[in-house]
Design an enzyme around this catalytic site. Structure first.
Site, PDB file in Angstrom:
ATOM      1  N   PHE A  84       9.000  -0.332   4.508  1.00 21.74           N
ATOM      2  CA  PHE A  84       9.467   0.717   3.710  1.00 21.74           C
ATOM      3  C   PHE A  84      10.566   1.938   4.736  1.00 21.74           C
ATOM      4  O   PHE A  84      11.568   2.326   5.059  1.00 21.74           O
ATOM      5  CB  PHE A  84       9.293   1.005   2.352  1.00 21.74           C
ATOM      6  CG  PHE A  84      10.548   1.831   1.942  1.00 21.74           C
ATOM      7  CD1 PHE A  84      11.906   1.484   1.743  1.00 21.74           C
ATOM      8  CD2 PHE A  84       9.643   2.634   0.901  1.00 21.74           C
ATOM      9  CE1 PHE A  84      12.370   2.096   0.301  1.00 21.74           C
ATOM     10  CE2 PHE A  84      10.776   3.251  -0.141  1.00 21.74           C
ATOM     11  CZ  PHE A  84      11.837   3.394   0.093  1.00 21.74           C
ATOM     12  N   GLY A 114       4.242  -4.516   6.446  1.00 20.30           N
ATOM     13  CA  GLY A 114       6.065  -4.522   7.026  1.00 20.30           C
ATOM     14  C   GLY A 114       6.181  -6.143   7.300  1.00 20.30           C
ATOM     15  O   GLY A 114       5.724  -6.864   6.985  1.00 20.30           O
ATOM     16  N   SER A 116       1.055   2.384   7.010  1.00 19.35           N
ATOM     17  CA  SER A 116      -0.209   2.910   5.710  1.00 19.35           C
ATOM     18  C   SER A 116       0.330   1.485   4.628  1.00 19.35           C
ATOM     19  O   SER A 116       0.569   2.143   4.336  1.00 19.35           O
ATOM     20  CB  SER A 116      -0.492   4.713   5.299  1.00 19.35           C
ATOM     21  OG  SER A 116      -1.300   3.591   4.250  1.00 19.35           O
ATOM     22  N   LYS A 147      -1.832  14.536  21.188  1.00 19.25           N
ATOM     23  CA  LYS A 147      -2.434  15.649  22.490  1.00 19.25           C
ATOM     24  C   LYS A 147      -2.378  15.670  23.701  1.00 19.25           C
ATOM     25  O   LYS A 147      -1.836  16.811  24.694  1.00 19.25           O
ATOM     26  CB  LYS A 147      -3.734  16.197  22.300  1.00 19.25           C
ATOM     27  CG  LYS A 147      -4.474  16.981  22.636  1.00 19.25           C
ATOM     28  CD  LYS A 147      -6.093  17.612  21.904  1.00 19.25           C
ATOM     29  CE  LYS A 147      -6.811  17.985  23.198  1.00 19.25           C
ATOM     30  NZ  LYS A 147      -7.694  16.317  23.535  1.00 19.25           N
ATOM     31  N   TYR A 160      -6.986   4.945  -0.482  1.00 19.62           N
ATOM     32  CA  TYR A 160      -6.310   5.435  -0.241  1.00 19.62           C
ATOM     33  C   TYR A 160      -5.711   6.751  -0.056  1.00 19.62           C
ATOM     34  O   TYR A 160      -5.735   7.858   0.446  1.00 19.62           O
ATOM     35  CB  TYR A 160      -4.985   4.656  -1.526  1.00 19.62           C
ATOM     36  CG  TYR A 160      -3.398   5.539  -0.653  1.00 19.62           C
ATOM     37  CD1 TYR A 160      -3.077   4.996   0.514  1.00 19.62           C
ATOM     38  CD2 TYR A 160      -2.435   6.231  -1.769  1.00 19.62           C
ATOM     39  CE1 TYR A 160      -1.387   5.532   0.782  1.00 19.62           C
ATOM     40  CE2 TYR A 160      -1.231   6.872  -0.969  1.00 19.62           C
ATOM     41  CZ  TYR A 160      -0.723   6.148   0.050  1.00 19.62           C
ATOM     42  OH  TYR A 160       0.779   7.117   0.504  1.00 19.62           O
ATOM     43  N   ARG A 164       4.312  -2.393  -6.806  1.00 20.59           N
ATOM     44  CA  ARG A 164       5.232  -0.572  -7.670  1.00 20.59           C
ATOM     45  C   ARG A 164       6.080  -1.090  -8.309  1.00 20.59           C
ATOM     46  O   ARG A 164       6.712  -2.203  -9.182  1.00 20.59           O
ATOM     47  CB  ARG A 164       6.188  -0.046  -6.504  1.00 20.59           C
ATOM     48  CG  ARG A 164       4.695   0.650  -5.763  1.00 20.59           C
ATOM     49  CD  ARG A 164       5.745   1.123  -4.666  1.00 20.59           C
ATOM     50  NE  ARG A 164       4.935   1.984  -3.337  1.00 20.59           N
ATOM     51  CZ  ARG A 164       5.340   1.500  -2.309  1.00 20.59           C
ATOM     52  NH1 ARG A 164       6.323   1.359  -2.187  1.00 20.59           N
ATOM     53  NH2 ARG A 164       4.635   2.133  -0.994  1.00 20.59           N
TER      54      ARG A 164
END
Ligand code: UDP
Length: 329
Positions: free
Chosen positions: A13, A38, A77, A107, A147, A188
């Site tokens: 999303f 995803g 995630s 890095k 989470y 959700r």
């Protein structure tokens, strides 16, 4: 030459909206996703673009990207309570091992790294509204622990790379966000209610519906993240919409918007479900000159149109939210 940005969780999303935004700004975008949560449909429109490349990869394993990188945005995630229940270990790994791999990559590439943290670091908060200084009230072994603790570890690791290695880092704490491309079946509350209205089912309010959330429209969130990345601010920053509402009021808004003749039914409140949540966005206002612009009425209407555009098959194929094993014992 165009600047290059790596976006993990690109098919999700928020990741997909970030890809759109950076391409619009003229960047070369490398999108990465392992497609567990995803969906390639979210970025289908980008595959024809020369400035976009996609890597199907799990960032919990060593990440290699050739060439230079200017920015890394870590948005891979699972991000809904139902997902943490289904894939708790992956959730822990992507926030911890995945973040470590990407920090290492940043890095080597001398890239600036922005991580997607969350209001969940505040847990079920005892301070309201939540300021960035609040340390949180998290149950590490509850259903959300996988989470919340991964995200808390992610922040710690990111700050350590900043202080120890001098890496340029940014940390955004994202509050509840909604908009087109949300998954209908991620459990959700917004897709749950809208999906139920569209299927002609009753709307399931958990608990007595007095718990609160504050919903931010996706375009506002993306703007805040973009500004944070371009700023000099290295400490965590809340980005969200402070317009707070109870879940029962929210269900009533969805009923009104969709014109459904269904009613609200009540189900048990899931374990460790935060009672209230509202971001204090003073820092974002002051440092980024940012605040949300899209009202819930406007944002909800756009999001409803998106869900209405789904095929019959998509609407009905969605696994229905099951909160078994997730309810208060
Ligand atoms: N919720 C609800 N009915 C549903 C799904 C969720 O009442 O069908 C509630 C849930 O218990 C929580 C709120 O809506 O209090 C927001 O849940 P969501 O999973 O969207 O996000 P989070 O709890 O992580 O903020």
């Amino acid at each position: 030459m165009a600047k290059r940005v790596l976006i993990t969780g690109a098919a999700g999303f928020l990741g997909s909206h970030l890809c759109d935004r950076f391409l619009k700004e003229g960047y070369e975008v490398l999108g990465m996703d392992n497609l567990i949560t995803g969906n390639l449909k979210n970025i289908e429109h980008l595959f024809k673009l020369e400035q976009f490349q996609f890597y199907n990869h799990d960032v919990s394993s060593f990440v290699h990207v050739s060439g230079e990188l200017d920015y890394i945005l870590h948005f891979a995630s699972p991000a809904s309570p139902i997902d943490y229940l289904k894939i708790p270990i992956q959730t822990l790994k992507v926030g911890s091992l995945g973040t470590h791999n990407l920090l290492g990559l940043a890095k080597v590439k001398k890239a600036r790294m922005l991580i997607a943290s969350t209001s969940e670091v505040y847990g079920d908060p005892m301070v309201h509204p939540q300021t960035e200084e609040y340390y949180g009230n998290v149950n590490p072994i509850g259903p959300r622990g996988v989470y919340d603790e991964a995200k808390r570890f992610q922040e710690a690791m990111t700050m350590a790379y900043h202080t120890y290695h001098g890496l340029e880092t940014r940390i955004v704490r994202i509050f509840n966000t909604y908009g087109p491309r949300m998954r209908l079946n991620d459990g959700r509350v917004l897709p749950a209610f809208v999906g139920q209205a569209l299927r002609g089912e009753d709307l399931t309010v958990f608990g007595d519906g007095s718990q609160t959330r504050s919903f931010c429209y996706v375009d506002d969130l993306i703007e805040g993240i973009y500004r944070l990345l371009m700023s000099d601010y290295v400490y965590p920053m809340n980005i969200g919409n402070p317009d707070e509402i109870t879940i029962k009021q929210f269900a009533d808004e969805v009923i009104k918007l969709t014109g459904t003749s269904q009613k609200v039914i009540y189900k048990p409140l899931p374990k460790d479900d935060p009672m209230q949540r509202q971001p204090d966005i003073s820092k974002a206002k002051e440092i980024l000159g940012w605040e949300p612009k899209v009202s819930r009425q406007e944002g909800l209407a756009i999001t409803y149109d998106f869900f209405k555009g789904l095929s019959e098959e998509e609407l009905n194929a969605s696994e229905h939210y099951s909160f078994e094993g997730y309810i208060k014992k």
